[in-house]
Design an enzyme around this catalytic site. Structure first.
Site, mmCIF file in Angstrom:
data_model
loop_
_atom_site.group_PDB
_atom_site.id
_atom_site.type_symbol
_atom_site.label_atom_id
_atom_site.label_comp_id
_atom_site.label_asym_id
_atom_site.label_seq_id
_atom_site.Cartn_x
_atom_site.Cartn_y
_atom_site.Cartn_z
ATOM 1 N N ALA A 119 -9.472 11.145 -37.417
ATOM 2 C CA ALA A 119 -10.539 10.146 -37.798
ATOM 3 C C ALA A 119 -10.530 10.134 -39.421
ATOM 4 O O ALA A 119 -10.515 9.297 -39.964
ATOM 5 C CB ALA A 119 -11.629 10.387 -37.167
ATOM 6 N N ARG A 146 -5.882 0.680 -36.783
ATOM 7 C CA ARG A 146 -6.471 1.415 -35.327
ATOM 8 C C ARG A 146 -7.921 1.149 -35.055
ATOM 9 O O ARG A 146 -8.696 1.180 -35.902
ATOM 10 C CB ARG A 146 -6.216 2.941 -35.413
ATOM 11 C CG ARG A 146 -4.572 3.196 -35.764
ATOM 12 C CD ARG A 146 -4.547 4.822 -35.488
ATOM 13 N NE ARG A 146 -4.519 5.303 -34.049
ATOM 14 C CZ ARG A 146 -4.931 6.536 -33.907
ATOM 15 N NH1 ARG A 146 -4.482 7.474 -34.781
ATOM 16 N NH2 ARG A 146 -4.646 6.668 -32.537
ATOM 17 N N ASP A 175 -13.916 10.928 -32.835
ATOM 18 C CA ASP A 175 -13.712 9.619 -33.642
ATOM 19 C C ASP A 175 -14.582 8.816 -33.897
ATOM 20 O O ASP A 175 -14.420 7.914 -34.821
ATOM 21 C CB ASP A 175 -12.413 9.095 -33.013
ATOM 22 C CG ASP A 175 -10.982 9.846 -33.109
ATOM 23 O OD1 ASP A 175 -11.079 10.683 -32.311
ATOM 24 O OD2 ASP A 175 -10.171 9.468 -33.913
ATOM 25 N N ASN A 214 -13.160 10.589 -28.222
ATOM 26 C CA ASN A 214 -12.252 11.369 -28.726
ATOM 27 C C ASN A 214 -10.942 11.239 -28.000
ATOM 28 O O ASN A 214 -10.825 10.590 -27.166
ATOM 29 C CB ASN A 214 -12.874 12.746 -28.904
ATOM 30 C CG ASN A 214 -12.258 13.890 -29.869
ATOM 31 O OD1 ASN A 214 -11.609 13.530 -31.068
ATOM 32 N ND2 ASN A 214 -11.495 14.825 -29.119
ATOM 33 N N LYS A 215 -9.974 12.099 -28.491
ATOM 34 C CA LYS A 215 -8.728 12.084 -27.779
ATOM 35 C C LYS A 215 -8.829 11.735 -26.289
ATOM 36 O O LYS A 215 -9.523 12.753 -25.574
ATOM 37 C CB LYS A 215 -7.765 13.180 -28.565
ATOM 38 C CG LYS A 215 -6.505 13.140 -28.082
ATOM 39 C CD LYS A 215 -5.549 11.852 -28.128
ATOM 40 C CE LYS A 215 -5.479 11.371 -29.444
ATOM 41 N NZ LYS A 215 -4.910 9.985 -29.565
HETATM 42 O O1 MRU Z 1 -4.851 9.594 -32.460
HETATM 43 P P1 MRU Z 1 -5.038 10.969 -33.143
HETATM 44 O O2 MRU Z 1 -4.266 11.717 -33.487
HETATM 45 O O3 MRU Z 1 -5.592 10.062 -34.513
HETATM 46 O O4 MRU Z 1 -6.646 11.342 -32.632
HETATM 47 C C1 MRU Z 1 -7.226 12.308 -33.235
HETATM 48 C C2 MRU Z 1 -8.138 12.788 -32.563
HETATM 49 O O5 MRU Z 1 -8.404 12.456 -31.538
HETATM 50 C C3 MRU Z 1 -9.246 14.162 -33.231
HETATM 51 O O6 MRU Z 1 -9.677 14.731 -32.321
HETATM 52 C C4 MRU Z 1 -10.233 13.187 -33.855
HETATM 53 O O7 MRU Z 1 -9.930 12.355 -34.894
HETATM 54 C C5 MRU Z 1 -11.361 14.125 -34.402
HETATM 55 S S1 MRU Z 1 -11.063 15.310 -35.687
HETATM 56 C C6 MRU Z 1 -10.461 14.978 -36.860
#
Ligand code: MRU
Length: 352
Positions: free
Chosen positions: A47, A88, A236, A246-247
């Site tokens: 993020a 995104r 995120d 989050n992911k």
């Molecule tokens: O799809 P991504 O790899 O961009 O997802 C990232 C995440 O979900 C991270 O956990 C999130 O950005 C938070 S920490 C920097």
């Protein structure tokens, strides 16, 4: 080169994360559409890093503008902003950074076009430098949550690949590692794009941290065996109620943590908060291509070619599962509704 993105001598370079951990390849981003694709295809990701990179991409875009008609320039600029917004949908840092660039540009409409281009670059560099500082503040604020000997489970990648500094959750872990030397980290693979297996495992090894990789479906058994003391993840987007995106797979861990009475911590800068939203269900969740699930990294086919696939890239963790949120402005404890607004407004705790 050092850092996941580098701006030097007028050029924007990024470490292509889709090539990690096997190849450490830096690429130059010379056009706006290359920048857009780098974000969309997760060559740069995480993020906070998406926000910083997008800010530089605005400059890469406007640099190409020729002519002296300001109306045309502003039209061109707005198109760039809208184009990048489409890369995104979930991480709010993207929208935050683009909004910040837009605000500074519209506050300086008296400048000539050259002056506006310089202003955009200066703002992108400031966003970049600030992001580095936010990471060290999160580390300072969160490190006391970790004790000597702790065994910590983390998810996805939240380190120096996901930010301009040492990271969010991983920055706290790196600081604790420098302090105690004996903390142990479990990282899960984070299917389908393997940010845990490819990126966090690589980072943690580089930093000399004791790391063990598990597949995503091993987490419950690990907790049942009492091998996990704490869970640290990033975010995120966090709403004003404290719900977070989050992911994908974060929610699984939060529910498991609750069942096994394991503290579940979130680490994120205030740039990841979206106070226009209250409930997590209103956060837009990115759905990605089926090929990411049908294959390993779009290379090896592992399913019947035509099987139907559902591929949400993020999930929502309701605030009730979260023990505390570590931010650059301090630790936010429940009740999140009132404490998030207080921290966002820059106020201390009651009585302070
Ligand atoms: O799809 P991504 O790899 O961009 O997802 C990232 C995440 O979900 C991270 O956990 C999130 O950005 C938070 S920490 C920097």
């Amino acid at each position: 080169m050092k850092g996941s993105i580098v701006f030097k001598k007028g050029g924007l370079y990024y470490l292509d994360q889709t090539k990690l951990p096997l190849n450490e390849t830096y690429k130059e981003c010379t056009t706006l559409s290359q920048g857009y694709r780098a974000i969309k295809e997760l060559k740069i990701r995480g993020a906070p890093l998406i926000g910083v990179f997008a800010a530089y991409c605005v400059y890469i875009g406007v640099k190409k503008f020729k002519g002296d008609k300001k109306v045309k320039f502003f039209n061109y600029f707005d198109k760039i902003i809208n184009y990048l917004k489409d890369s995104r949908p979930t991480a709010v840092n993207l929208f935050w950074a683009l909004q910040r660039i837009q605000t500074i540009v519209y506050a300086n409409t008296a400048k000539n076009i050259d002056g506006l281009k310089k202003l955009i670059l200066r703002e992108a560099k400031m966003i970049h430098a600030e992001d580095i500082r936010l990471c060290s503040r999160m580390a300072d604020n969160g490190v006391n949550l970790i004790k000597s000997g702790d065994r910590i489970l983390t998810h996805c990648n939240t380190g120096f690949l996901a930010t301009s500094g040492e990271g969010t959750a991983l920055a706290v872990i790196y600081k604790a590692h420098r302090l105690y030397k004996n903390i142990r980290i479990y990282v899960d693979e984070t299917r389908p794009l393997l940010q845990g297996a490819r990126l966090s495992a690589w980072e943690l090894i580089k930093k000399g941290v004791d790391v063990t990789l598990i597949t995503d479906n091993m987490a419950a058994y690990l907790m049942q065996q009492k091998k996990v003391d704490k869970i640290f993840v990033g975010a995120d987007r966090i709403t004003s109620f404290g719900d977070l995106a989050n992911k994908i797979g974060t929610y699984n861990l939060a529910v498991l943590a609750e069942h096994h009475k394991i503290p579940f911590y979130v680490v994120a800068p205030l740039t990841s908060f979206d106070l226009t939203l209250e409930e997590g269900k209103n956060i837009p969740i990115e759905e990605r291509n089926a090929s990411e699930v049908r294959t390993v990294l779009n290379k090896v086919q592992i399913t019947p070619r035509k099987v139907k696939v559902y591929n949400p890239a993020f999930d929502i963790t309701p605030h009730r599962y979260i023990r505390a949120i570590v931010t650059d402005k301090g630790i936010i404890n429940p009740p999140f509704r009132e404490n998030i607004l207080r921290v966002a407004r820059g106020e201390g705790r009651k009585g302070e």
